[in-house]
Write an enzyme that holds these catalytic residues in place. Structure first.
Site, short mmCIF file in Angstrom:
data_model
loop_
_atom_site.label_atom_id
_atom_site.label_comp_id
_atom_site.label_asym_id
_atom_site.label_seq_id
_atom_site.Cartn_x
_atom_site.Cartn_y
_atom_site.Cartn_z
N ASP A 192 0.78 -1.06 -0.02
CA ASP A 192 0.08 0.20 0.02
C ASP A 192 1.00 1.12 -0.24
O ASP A 192 1.75 1.50 0.87
CB ASP A 192 -0.84 -0.09 1.11
N GLU A 276 -2.01 -1.61 -5.57
CA GLU A 276 -3.14 -0.93 -6.03
C GLU A 276 -2.88 -0.28 -7.36
O GLU A 276 -1.83 -0.03 -8.02
CB GLU A 276 -3.24 0.34 -5.02
N CYS A 329 -12.88 -3.84 6.43
CA CYS A 329 -12.27 -4.53 7.58
C CYS A 329 -11.60 -5.89 7.28
O CYS A 329 -12.29 -6.80 6.52
CB CYS A 329 -13.41 -4.77 8.74
N CYS A 332 -13.52 -8.88 9.32
CA CYS A 332 -14.99 -9.55 9.06
C CYS A 332 -15.41 -9.05 7.73
O CYS A 332 -16.67 -9.34 7.19
CB CYS A 332 -15.98 -8.89 10.30
N CYS A 348 -13.83 -0.85 13.77
CA CYS A 348 -14.90 -1.52 12.96
C CYS A 348 -16.14 -1.64 13.66
O CYS A 348 -16.15 -2.14 14.84
CB CYS A 348 -14.47 -2.99 12.50
N CYS A 351 -17.32 -5.71 14.14
CA CYS A 351 -16.52 -6.61 15.08
C CYS A 351 -15.80 -5.92 15.93
O CYS A 351 -15.47 -6.56 16.96
CB CYS A 351 -15.77 -7.54 14.27
N ASP A 358 -3.20 2.09 7.08
CA ASP A 358 -2.20 1.54 6.18
C ASP A 358 -2.26 -0.06 6.22
O ASP A 358 -2.33 -0.86 5.20
CB ASP A 358 -0.96 2.07 6.17
#
Length: 376
Positions: A192, A276, A329, A332, A348, A351, A358
């Protein structure tokens, strides 16, 4: 396989004079041919058939009008003619929508400041120290790599700090390695992009990145301010401009050295690399982020990963442009749509996992690589 080698040349004084003459003659040839095409179009634009069958002057005919062009390499003029043809082709394909990428403008006349290169033939290599180039003879170079294969052609160029280089295009019988067989034990890494750390991988690690332009920015500003006050075309201004160009060249070389070593290490250690799909050109146009994006050199890094993965038989996977790697996330799979760019950490709502922006993006990219292996 076709590979390119860029070598540093050390020509003597006579060879330097001949190279400079070739630069000027190639620029003159390009401008003469472009000017003729523009004038013919203005005269015959109402008669398409006559315009299509019009025979333009060849480089040999233009040389007869300018006898001083006989001093330089004639093969360079053939490449000038080819380059002009490619420029026209790219322009027409661009306006018709056939060519991918950004819009290509109409060919422009070449200025003295931005046309310091020409293409010709290399006859042979002597003692791993000399290149025998058309018209120039034996030119000394320094490079530790072994150049094995048939040399197709070479491009001689000059940098802003008066250094000469030769880019060789070499064809050999070496075949790229076969792609590695993917399994559940294959090594996968997600990258990333980070403006502060270059990138953050799926393990939360980052390379030892240094902002090279930022470190030299104050010195460059001071020198450029002094340059703006000196008289134009004076020797003192030219000498200062050369010092500024040396600093820019040093920054570029440091950046390339860093990305080449890093990309090779990643390709050797991993089987699948997931990155990406970023519009870096649009990001560089940002008022606040543009300078940092340009200093990063991330586009060159991705290009190096692409061809090195082909060399070593590894896989480079691009995530979809609209893949929300930071908002999903990794635990989950819930998509947190309210996440803002300023939020570096979040919880999140489904969860309750504590998430670093990052690291979460890297883990999602790695999961994308795992799905790619299962498809294969």
């Amino acid at each position: 396989m076709i590979r390119a080698y860029k070598l540093r040349l050390y020509p003597n004084n006579n060879q330097k004079v001949l190279i400079e003459k070739t630069f000027g003659c190639c620029r003159k040839m390009y401008n003469e041919m472009l000017n003729e095409r523009k004038q013919v179009y203005e005269q015959l634009k109402d008669n398409r058939e006559k315009l299509y069958h019009y025979k333009y002057r060849t480089p040999a005919q233009i040389k007869q009008e300018f006898p001083y062009m006989n001093e330089v390499d004639s093969q360079a003029f053939n490449w000038v003619q080819m380059n002009l043809k490619v420029a026209y082709t790219n322009f027409f394909k661009s306006i018709s929508g056939v060519r991918k990428g950004g819009m290509i403008g109409f060919p422009k006349f070449k200025k003295k400041t931005n046309f310091d290169s020409y293409t010709t033939q290399v006859v042979s290599i002597f003692d791993k120290k000399y290149l025998k180039i058309q018209k120039l003879g034996k030119v000394k170079y320094k490079d530790k790599r072994i150049i094995d294969g048939k040399i197709k052609h070479c491009t001689i160029s000059k940098t802003a700090n008066d250094e000469y280089y030769c880019s060789l295009l070499v064809e050999n019988d070496t075949q790229p390695k076969e792609k590695v067989e993917l399994s559940e034990n294959s090594k996968i890494i997600g990258l990333d992009m980070s403006l502060s750390n270059f990138y953050v991988d799926s393990m939360g690690n980052s390379p030892e990145y240094v902002k090279r332009y930022k470190n030299k920015e104050k010195k460059l500003q001071r020198l450029q301010k002094i340059e703006s006050r000196r008289k134009k075309h004076s020797n003192r201004r030219k000498k200062l401009r050369k010092s500024i160009n040396c600093i820019f060249n040093h920054i570029k070389n440091q950046r390339l050295d860093f990305t080449h070593k890093l990309s090779r290490k990643l390709v050797e250690e991993n089987d699948v690399i997931v990155v990406e799909s970023l519009n870096l050109k649009q990001m560089s146009g940002s008022l606040k982020l543009g300078k940092s994006v340009m200093d990063l050199g991330y586009s060159d890094f991705i290009t190096q990963l692409q061809y090195k993965c082909d060399w070593y038989g590894k896989y480079l996977v691009f995530a979809d442009k609209w893949f929300a790697s930071s908002k999903i996330c990794h635990n989950c799979g819930h998509k947190y749509k309210e996440l803002a760019l300023k939020d570096r950490k979040w919880v999140c709502p489904k969860c309750g996992t504590q998430i670093d922006r990052d690291e979460n993006a890297d883990k999602n990219l790695r999961n994308l690589g795992v799905g790619y292996i299962r498809k294969c």
